[in-house]
Design a protein around this motif. Structure first.
Motif, PDB file in Angstrom:
ATOM      1  N   PRO A   1      -2.633  -3.612   7.210  1.00 24.34           N
ATOM      2  CA  PRO A   1      -2.013  -2.292   7.360  1.00 24.34           C
ATOM      3  C   PRO A   1      -2.778  -1.409   8.351  1.00 24.34           C
ATOM      4  O   PRO A   1      -4.007  -1.450   8.407  1.00 24.34           O
ATOM      5  CB  PRO A   1      -2.057  -1.710   5.953  1.00 24.34           C
ATOM      6  CG  PRO A   1      -2.094  -2.913   5.050  1.00 24.34           C
ATOM      7  CD  PRO A   1      -2.910  -3.916   5.787  1.00 24.34           C
ATOM      8  N   ASP A   2      -2.036  -0.607   9.095  1.00 20.23           N
ATOM      9  CA  ASP A   2      -2.637   0.146  10.194  1.00 20.23           C
ATOM     10  C   ASP A   2      -3.011   1.577   9.829  1.00 20.23           C
ATOM     11  O   ASP A   2      -3.340   2.372  10.710  1.00 20.23           O
ATOM     12  CB  ASP A   2      -1.700   0.150  11.404  1.00 20.23           C
ATOM     13  CG  ASP A   2      -0.340   0.753  11.100  1.00 20.23           C
ATOM     14  OD1 ASP A   2      -0.186   1.391  10.038  1.00 20.23           O
ATOM     15  OD2 ASP A   2       0.581   0.579  11.919  1.00 20.23           O
ATOM     16  N   THR A   3      -2.945   1.917   8.538  1.00 19.43           N
ATOM     17  CA  THR A   3      -3.285   3.272   8.092  1.00 19.43           C
ATOM     18  C   THR A   3      -4.401   3.199   7.054  1.00 19.43           C
ATOM     19  O   THR A   3      -4.321   2.408   6.104  1.00 19.43           O
ATOM     20  CB  THR A   3      -2.063   3.973   7.479  1.00 19.43           C
ATOM     21  OG1 THR A   3      -1.005   3.986   8.435  1.00 19.43           O
ATOM     22  CG2 THR A   3      -2.397   5.399   7.072  1.00 19.43           C
ATOM     23  N   ALA A   4      -5.425   4.018   7.223  1.00 17.41           N
ATOM     24  CA  ALA A   4      -6.530   4.070   6.273  1.00 17.41           C
ATOM     25  C   ALA A   4      -6.050   4.644   4.946  1.00 17.41           C
ATOM     26  O   ALA A   4      -5.079   5.405   4.895  1.00 17.41           O
ATOM     27  CB  ALA A   4      -7.663   4.914   6.838  1.00 17.41           C
ATOM     28  N   THR A   5      -6.719   4.261   3.871  1.00 11.37           N
ATOM     29  CA  THR A   5      -6.317   4.738   2.546  1.00 11.37           C
ATOM     30  C   THR A   5      -7.095   5.975   2.109  1.00 11.37           C
ATOM     31  O   THR A   5      -7.024   6.378   0.946  1.00 11.37           O
ATOM     32  CB  THR A   5      -6.510   3.618   1.501  1.00 11.37           C
ATOM     33  OG1 THR A   5      -7.890   3.223   1.477  1.00 11.37           O
ATOM     34  CG2 THR A   5      -5.627   2.423   1.804  1.00 11.37           C
TER      35      THR A   5
ATOM     36  N   PHE B   1      -3.247  13.596  -4.265  1.00  9.48           N
ATOM     37  CA  PHE B   1      -2.704  12.237  -4.225  1.00  9.48           C
ATOM     38  C   PHE B   1      -3.708  11.279  -3.625  1.00  9.48           C
ATOM     39  O   PHE B   1      -4.312  11.560  -2.586  1.00  9.48           O
ATOM     40  CB  PHE B   1      -1.405  12.201  -3.416  1.00  9.48           C
ATOM     41  CG  PHE B   1      -0.714  10.857  -3.466  1.00  9.48           C
ATOM     42  CD1 PHE B   1       0.222  10.587  -4.445  1.00  9.48           C
ATOM     43  CD2 PHE B   1      -1.030   9.854  -2.563  1.00  9.48           C
ATOM     44  CE1 PHE B   1       0.841   9.346  -4.518  1.00  9.48           C
ATOM     45  CE2 PHE B   1      -0.420   8.618  -2.629  1.00  9.48           C
ATOM     46  CZ  PHE B   1       0.517   8.367  -3.611  1.00  9.48           C
ATOM     47  N   THR B   2      -3.860  10.130  -4.280  1.00  9.37           N
ATOM     48  CA  THR B   2      -4.704   9.057  -3.784  1.00  9.37           C
ATOM     49  C   THR B   2      -3.844   7.818  -3.581  1.00  9.37           C
ATOM     50  O   THR B   2      -3.086   7.438  -4.483  1.00  9.37           O
ATOM     51  CB  THR B   2      -5.826   8.725  -4.784  1.00  9.37           C
ATOM     52  OG1 THR B   2      -6.613   9.886  -5.000  1.00  9.37           O
ATOM     53  CG2 THR B   2      -6.709   7.606  -4.255  1.00  9.37           C
ATOM     54  N   PRO B   3      -3.888   7.177  -2.413  1.00 11.09           N
ATOM     55  CA  PRO B   3      -3.095   5.961  -2.203  1.00 11.09           C
ATOM     56  C   PRO B   3      -3.380   4.910  -3.269  1.00 11.09           C
ATOM     57  O   PRO B   3      -4.469   4.877  -3.861  1.00 11.09           O
ATOM     58  CB  PRO B   3      -3.545   5.489  -0.818  1.00 11.09           C
ATOM     59  CG  PRO B   3      -3.978   6.747  -0.123  1.00 11.09           C
ATOM     60  CD  PRO B   3      -4.630   7.576  -1.205  1.00 11.09           C
ATOM     61  N   PHE B   4      -2.411   4.041  -3.516  1.00  7.83           N
ATOM     62  CA  PHE B   4      -2.589   2.989  -4.506  1.00  7.83           C
ATOM     63  C   PHE B   4      -1.858   1.728  -4.061  1.00  7.83           C
ATOM     64  O   PHE B   4      -1.087   1.738  -3.082  1.00  7.83           O
ATOM     65  CB  PHE B   4      -2.113   3.439  -5.893  1.00  7.83           C
ATOM     66  CG  PHE B   4      -0.649   3.798  -5.977  1.00  7.83           C
ATOM     67  CD1 PHE B   4       0.304   2.876  -6.389  1.00  7.83           C
ATOM     68  CD2 PHE B   4      -0.223   5.090  -5.677  1.00  7.83           C
ATOM     69  CE1 PHE B   4       1.635   3.211  -6.476  1.00  7.83           C
ATOM     70  CE2 PHE B   4       1.115   5.437  -5.764  1.00  7.83           C
ATOM     71  CZ  PHE B   4       2.057   4.498  -6.170  1.00  7.83           C
ATOM     72  N   LEU B   5      -2.104   0.638  -4.766  1.00  8.94           N
ATOM     73  CA  LEU B   5      -1.523  -0.658  -4.442  1.00  8.94           C
ATOM     74  C   LEU B   5      -0.528  -1.059  -5.518  1.00  8.94           C
ATOM     75  O   LEU B   5      -0.762  -0.836  -6.714  1.00  8.94           O
ATOM     76  CB  LEU B   5      -2.600  -1.730  -4.323  1.00  8.94           C
ATOM     77  CG  LEU B   5      -3.776  -1.453  -3.381  1.00  8.94           C
ATOM     78  CD1 LEU B   5      -4.751  -2.643  -3.394  1.00  8.94           C
ATOM     79  CD2 LEU B   5      -3.293  -1.175  -1.966  1.00  8.94           C
TER      80      LEU B   5
ATOM     81  N   VAL C   1       0.858  -1.180   0.000  1.00  4.65           N
ATOM     82  CA  VAL C   1       0.000   0.000   0.000  1.00  4.65           C
ATOM     83  C   VAL C   1       0.895   1.231   0.000  1.00  4.65           C
ATOM     84  O   VAL C   1       1.703   1.425   0.925  1.00  4.65           O
ATOM     85  CB  VAL C   1      -0.928   0.036   1.222  1.00  4.65           C
ATOM     86  CG1 VAL C   1      -1.936   1.181   1.099  1.00  4.65           C
ATOM     87  CG2 VAL C   1      -1.652  -1.293   1.397  1.00  4.65           C
ATOM     88  N   ILE C   2       0.776   2.060  -1.032  1.00  3.76           N
ATOM     89  CA  ILE C   2       1.603   3.256  -1.160  1.00  3.76           C
ATOM     90  C   ILE C   2       0.747   4.460  -0.741  1.00  3.76           C
ATOM     91  O   ILE C   2      -0.253   4.783  -1.384  1.00  3.76           O
ATOM     92  CB  ILE C   2       2.096   3.445  -2.612  1.00  3.76           C
ATOM     93  CG1 ILE C   2       2.717   2.141  -3.132  1.00  3.76           C
ATOM     94  CG2 ILE C   2       3.081   4.600  -2.683  1.00  3.76           C
ATOM     95  CD1 ILE C   2       3.891   1.636  -2.333  1.00  3.76           C
ATOM     96  N   TYR C   3       1.187   5.119   0.339  1.00  4.02           N
ATOM     97  CA  TYR C   3       0.425   6.239   0.882  1.00  4.02           C
ATOM     98  C   TYR C   3       0.928   7.586   0.378  1.00  4.02           C
ATOM     99  O   TYR C   3       0.312   8.614   0.655  1.00  4.02           O
ATOM    100  CB  TYR C   3       0.486   6.210   2.406  1.00  4.02           C
ATOM    101  CG  TYR C   3      -0.183   5.003   3.009  1.00  4.02           C
ATOM    102  CD1 TYR C   3      -1.573   4.947   3.152  1.00  4.02           C
ATOM    103  CD2 TYR C   3       0.552   3.909   3.437  1.00  4.02           C
ATOM    104  CE1 TYR C   3      -2.200   3.840   3.702  1.00  4.02           C
ATOM    105  CE2 TYR C   3      -0.061   2.793   3.983  1.00  4.02           C
ATOM    106  CZ  TYR C   3      -1.432   2.762   4.116  1.00  4.02           C
ATOM    107  OH  TYR C   3      -2.049   1.664   4.654  1.00  4.02           O
TER     108      TYR C   3
END
Length: 385
Positions: free
Chosen positions: A205-209, A216-220, A168-170
């Motif tokens: 993972p312990d962080t919400a996306t 920027f939007t997180p992605f996988l 997961v890329i934040y």
């Protein structure tokens, strides 16, 4: 009738044979000829072995550099298609003693005081699709009790399969976290993550996306089983390949080529971002912007002959000619070029009794070059699909 006279002394003289002196002279000449023949054959055999061992070094070095080149061409496959993923610090609930600390195509561990380097090459193991995919609403939330902690809603689940590792890329320079796809997606826009006590421990993972900004939007990133291969020089002078199996978390090693005594590597960096490599060094980048400067890897191997020579046939340490283009730390001037000393003397004290050949290659990191580079890390264009 013709009379024939017979002289007894003359008969004895003609039938007497060789004298002792003549035998000794003949034996001496024969021994001398044998000695000369033996010396000539010994020298010829020595020349033959030296030539053969030189050929062995040529073959071993060529095959070693080919193996490295082939692996490096795939470095970063599937990992760095979206540039914001580069250089993030990896964390997971399993395998942290085995996983690399940084998500990057190539990691160089520099040897101290001229010793051989280690080259770690990373990439996705997917043979079908390995594409970054943007997460969408309803966003993953590890603290949610309605199901958001058990799935990722995504733009597309194309290429995702049960057992794949996902990062997961934040955002650029933010930690990235790994989970495992629990099953083949049954919905094209959903990836399941079920608590299993291994990769998917509760709350990780312990962080919400949920996007923290509009830019920027997180992605996988789909790692598959993660291809993780490290090249190094073993204690018995072999180029060794170590591969991590992230299913079992075991590492297996195999010899690639024998009589390889030194392995050195340099990052090729485009520090002014003009699409031209201008610096070579082995200093690991510290952030996303520095990782984006890495465009190539330069590698050298020093191959040694198998034949130990009685005489000292190598009097000076082999040099790696790195050319005169670019800023290259630790390189000294050698004629009109620059050279880096390859320390065969660190391998063994009798290094002068062997012959050496230097092989080098410059490998463009094509997955790096092809990545969707943006000047502002974390911008919307690097958020995947």
């Amino acid at each position: 009738m013709i009379a024939t006279s017979f002289h007894a002394g003359a008969s004895r003289r003609h039938s007497a044979g060789f004298t002792l002196v003549e035998l000794m002279v003949g034996a001496a000449v024969g021994l001398l000829a044998t000695l000369v023949i033996a010396l000539v054959m010994s020298k010829a055999e020595g020349f033959k072995r030296s030539a053969a061992s030189g050929t062995d070094a040529q073959v071993n070095g060529g095959m070693a550099i080919y193996a490295l080149q082939r692996q490096l061409k795939m470095a970063g496959y599937g990992l760095i298609t979206a540039s914001a993923a580069q250089g993030c610090t990896l964390s997971a609930k399993q395998g942290m003693g085995t996983l690399p600390t940084t998500l990057a195509p190539v990691l160089i561990t520099a040897g101290a005081n001229g010793a051989s380097d280690q080259i770690r090459v990373l990439g996705s193991s997917k043979t079908s699709y390995s594409l970054p995919t943007k997460v969408i609403a309803p966003y993953y939330d590890p603290h949610d009790t309605t199901g958001k902690a058990l799935r990722f809603a995504v733009a597309t689940a194309l290429g995702a399969n049960g057992g794949d590792l996902m990062a997961v890329i934040y955002g650029a320079d933010k930690p990235c976290q790994i989970f495992q796809v629990s099953a083949d997606p049954s919905i094209i826009r959903q990836i399941d993550r079920v608590d299993d006590g291994k990769w998917n421990q509760p709350g990780f993972p312990d962080t919400a996306t949920t996007p923290l900004s509009s830019s920027f939007t997180p992605f996988l990133v789909n790692l598959g089983a993660l291809s993780d291969v490290t090249y190094s020089i073993s204690a018995d002078f072999r180029l060794q390949q170590s591969t991590v199996d992230y299913t079992t978390l075991l590492t297996s090693s195999q010899d690639v080529q024998s009589n390889i005594v030194v392995l050195k590597a340099l990052y090729g960096k485009d520090t002014d971002m003009n699409a031209t490599v201008d610096t070579y060094d082995n200093v690991g980048p510290k952030n996303n912007a520095e990782w984006m400067q890495v465009k190539a890897l330069r590698v050298a191997v020093l191959a040694r002959s198998a034949q130990y020579e009685k005489d000292e046939v190598t009097t000076t340490l082999p040099q790696w000619d790195v050319g005169s283009v670019g800023t290259i730390p630790d390189a000294s001037t050698c004629g009109t070029s620059k050279c880096i000393t390859l320390h065969a003397d660190l391998v063994s004290s009798d290094w002068k009794h062997y012959r050496y050949k230097v092989f080098d290659t410059l490998v463009p990191l094509r997955n790096q070059v092809w990545s969707d580079f943006v000047t502002t890390p974390g911008a919307a264009t690097s958020s995947g699909q």
